[in-house]
Design an enzyme around this catalytic site. Sequence first.
Site, PDB file in Angstrom:
ATOM      1  N   ARG A  60       0.807  -1.236   0.000  1.00 54.67           N
ATOM      2  CA  ARG A  60       0.000   0.000   0.000  1.00 54.67           C
ATOM      3  C   ARG A  60       0.838   1.283   0.000  1.00 54.67           C
ATOM      4  O   ARG A  60       0.306   2.359  -0.178  1.00 54.67           O
ATOM      5  CB  ARG A  60      -0.971   0.046   1.190  1.00 54.67           C
ATOM      6  CG  ARG A  60      -1.959  -1.113   1.241  1.00 54.67           C
ATOM      7  CD  ARG A  60      -2.819  -1.167   0.004  1.00 54.67           C
ATOM      8  NE  ARG A  60      -3.984  -2.035   0.210  1.00 54.67           N
ATOM      9  CZ  ARG A  60      -4.645  -2.627  -0.774  1.00 54.67           C
ATOM     10  NH1 ARG A  60      -4.258  -2.457  -2.039  1.00 54.67           N
ATOM     11  NH2 ARG A  60      -5.690  -3.375  -0.537  1.00 54.67           N
ATOM     12  N   ASN A  67       0.946  -2.976  -7.306  1.00 49.46           N
ATOM     13  CA  ASN A  67      -0.217  -2.076  -7.418  1.00 49.46           C
ATOM     14  C   ASN A  67      -0.165  -0.943  -6.400  1.00 49.46           C
ATOM     15  O   ASN A  67      -1.109  -0.694  -5.661  1.00 49.46           O
ATOM     16  CB  ASN A  67      -1.514  -2.869  -7.274  1.00 49.46           C
ATOM     17  CG  ASN A  67      -1.642  -3.554  -5.928  1.00 49.46           C
ATOM     18  OD1 ASN A  67      -0.644  -3.785  -5.257  1.00 49.46           O
ATOM     19  ND2 ASN A  67      -2.855  -3.867  -5.532  1.00 49.46           N
ATOM     20  N   HIS A 118      -3.281 -13.182 -12.025  1.00 52.78           N
ATOM     21  CA  HIS A 118      -4.501 -13.253 -11.222  1.00 52.78           C
ATOM     22  C   HIS A 118      -5.532 -13.920 -12.127  1.00 52.78           C
ATOM     23  O   HIS A 118      -6.050 -13.283 -13.047  1.00 52.78           O
ATOM     24  CB  HIS A 118      -4.931 -11.840 -10.828  1.00 52.78           C
ATOM     25  CG  HIS A 118      -6.325 -11.725 -10.294  1.00 52.78           C
ATOM     26  ND1 HIS A 118      -6.733 -12.334  -9.128  1.00 52.78           N
ATOM     27  CD2 HIS A 118      -7.418 -11.075 -10.764  1.00 52.78           C
ATOM     28  CE1 HIS A 118      -8.019 -12.052  -8.906  1.00 52.78           C
ATOM     29  NE2 HIS A 118      -8.445 -11.292  -9.891  1.00 52.78           N
ATOM     30  N   HIS A 154      -3.220 -17.450  -6.132  1.00 53.74           N
ATOM     31  CA  HIS A 154      -4.422 -17.786  -5.344  1.00 53.74           C
ATOM     32  C   HIS A 154      -5.514 -18.551  -6.096  1.00 53.74           C
ATOM     33  O   HIS A 154      -6.615 -18.064  -6.248  1.00 53.74           O
ATOM     34  CB  HIS A 154      -4.995 -16.556  -4.625  1.00 53.74           C
ATOM     35  CG  HIS A 154      -5.232 -15.323  -5.457  1.00 53.74           C
ATOM     36  ND1 HIS A 154      -5.194 -14.065  -4.907  1.00 53.74           N
ATOM     37  CD2 HIS A 154      -5.535 -15.147  -6.756  1.00 53.74           C
ATOM     38  CE1 HIS A 154      -5.465 -13.170  -5.844  1.00 53.74           C
ATOM     39  NE2 HIS A 154      -5.670 -13.803  -6.971  1.00 53.74           N
ATOM     40  N   ASP A 192      -1.750 -13.331   0.726  1.00 52.57           N
ATOM     41  CA  ASP A 192      -2.693 -12.515  -0.048  1.00 52.57           C
ATOM     42  C   ASP A 192      -3.150 -11.301   0.762  1.00 52.57           C
ATOM     43  O   ASP A 192      -4.283 -10.844   0.634  1.00 52.57           O
ATOM     44  CB  ASP A 192      -3.900 -13.353  -0.481  1.00 52.57           C
ATOM     45  CG  ASP A 192      -4.323 -13.022  -1.907  1.00 52.57           C
ATOM     46  OD1 ASP A 192      -3.697 -12.140  -2.519  1.00 52.57           O
ATOM     47  OD2 ASP A 192      -5.280 -13.653  -2.402  1.00 52.57           O
ATOM     48  N   GLY A 202     -10.681  -7.908  -0.405  1.00 55.16           N
ATOM     49  CA  GLY A 202      -9.388  -8.161   0.231  1.00 55.16           C
ATOM     50  C   GLY A 202      -9.449  -8.327   1.732  1.00 55.16           C
ATOM     51  O   GLY A 202     -10.341  -7.802   2.402  1.00 55.16           O
TER      52      GLY A 202
END
Lengths: 443, 313
Positions: A75, A105, A190, A243, A316, A335
């Site tokens: 983040r 990201n 993903h 995942h 994750d 999330g």
Amino acid sequence: MALPIPGRVAYVNARLLDPATGHDGPGGVLAEGERIVDFGPGLFCPPSLPEGTERVDCGGHCLAPGLVDIRMQLREPGYEHKESVRGACWAAVNGGITAMVCLPNTLPVIDDVATLEFVARRARMIGLTKVYAYGAATKGLKGVEIAEMGLLAEVGAVGFTDGLNAIADALVMRRALSYAATFGLTIVQHPEDPALAAGGVMNEGEMAARLGLAGIPPCAESILLMRDLRLVELTGGRYHAAHVSTAEGIEAIRRAKDKGLPVTCDTAPFYFALNELAIGDYRTFAKLSPPLRGEADRQAVVEGLRSGLIDAIVSDHAPQDQDSKRRPFAQAEFGGVGLETLLAVTLDLYHDGHMSLLSALRLLTSGPAGLLGLDAGRLRKGGAADLVLFAPDRAWQVVADTLVSKSKNAPFDGRPVQGRILRTVVDGRTVFAVADGINRKRS
Amino acid sequence: MIMETEIFPHRHLLGIQGLSPVEIESLLDLADSYVALNREADKKRGVLRGRTVINLFFENSTRTRTSFELAGKRLGADVINMQVATSSVNKGETLIDTAVTLNAMHLDVLVVRHPDSGAVKLLAEKVNCAVINGGDGTHEHPTQALLDALTIRRRKGRLSGLRVAICGDILHSRVARSNIHLLNIMGAEVRVVAPRTLLPTGIEALGVDVHHDMRTGLRDVDIVMMLRVQNERMSGNFVPSTREYFHFFGLDYNKLALAKPDALIMHPGPMNRGFEIDSDVADDVERSVIREQVEMGVAVRMAVLDVLARGKS
């Protein structure tokens, strides 16, 4: 800001576990400075240690290589209201994680050398968990133009992914795989077809029908996987599916592996320890991407782990601030946080008799490290003294508000678990320790 | 001097594929004699007096068209340039109609460049004159390969046994394909060096060793042949960026150091300096034969025009 060089430390009287070599027995580790100088059964309860050696009595608890988490979100930069590098590293050492790989990201996206170096420098200065980064597979994670994978790899990107975005366009995926293969790099996908998943907020099925929520069908995963796996066959590129959550997706990967394709996959504790029932009465902490699936899919994930088809377990970890989760289910962000519960929930697989402790640990150490070629997740003379000491049977309850992670969106909130981190050592420095397994402090 | 037509028993030059080592050697021998002529004050010969050559270019070109024009004029032929912008092709005429129309004008040689692979062959089937492929799509550019071969042969004395690395955008390159064919026919060892995105699937079958790293690809080579990479391929479709491409695949002195100390640097032009080749390397008078290639181009095209047009009665 140079970190102090640790002295000579002997971790003795431990049950020593090293999944890479299959060792599980009494033993200990001798570290000097930032490195392991010796380990093995000979270091179990030695009567005397050389002068000036600090002695850490492990009390018969499990001593293992520090955990390696190859999928988490930092983040920072860009979303510091959700989490910071420092906060994520604290949460990680509380979870026994000594190395982790963040998704690109951030804001700006990690698609150039400068951003990657910023993240690496921040983590290095903090000196807790080692932070590696994925580079963006496409510029700006937009899925259109391939990013500067070669230059990013030179400064340390360990693989390439568009993070939470699937690389949807088949031609872009083909080129990304092909270009990455030029440098022997891995593309991490993903696996969710964005067109099929569009608008969906949970698993498609009876429960979504009852709740009146838009569903994401399990085939959104398998369809994209099957396409990608065919492209792997065409390009020879290395591919890792993140995942995986469905029986049919896992089956597709099994077939690809049977063909000998360079394909690997991971899953997260959410997908083997929870199913869609966790959503209950519109619980947004259980809104995840991919969505929690039905019970049959959950069992397929457990079986995939048990059989060794799934190569790693990842946290994750996806911190979301309160404003992102305190919303009507459809509007809430996807999330859940997972760093601090990674080991305990994974040990369910051991406590439930699905696999040995060593096998469960392998999925959190040498397994994930090997996928990305990280020098981590195993005991090695001369290697970094990255260790975790834990009590595999000690019970505790996950209480979201007591987590050190800045964001508290824990899907496992309230869950009784077994397996307590007692000490985390990074480069020979004890960065987290509890005397009684209760005092979990953030400094 | 009717000999040349006998040793080159083809009506057209559509590609390198299908030529024999003897045919190539004799074309190069003839071209070699024209190199000397081109360096004289009086460069004009009359061997193609009365012959008509049309340069029919459906793609922009400066050096190839000029080179053919000079070659034809120096041999005494009448040379006409037809540009696509001024031709009736832009008025909707099909390629075959154009061919039939030109054919009615009794040409001797038609030099054709076309953006589509195979278009030159299609045209050749519809005309009575000799056709020279001046580059068709991403298929072949035979006179470029011949001029490259002449350049190498004059410098190194031979082609066979040499180790040649062709580097860059192989996928979109007709120059690469013609060179791969020619060098293989002549017994050279050919490598291609490129990111996987710029290599056609199955390129190995053309008789090359594939490398994705200049550090291995250039090791101990005699010739480094760089290819032009189009700017539009550099922005994320095939390659992420110019700077990344130059870093890994651009020819600079560091990478060149891996080649043999006397390795030659070649480029078919036009060069993108700082994209695929460092300016210092490109202009290195000791190593770079890029300007020499242009000179050889005229001589090779004279030889090709000669063998295809002179023998006609």
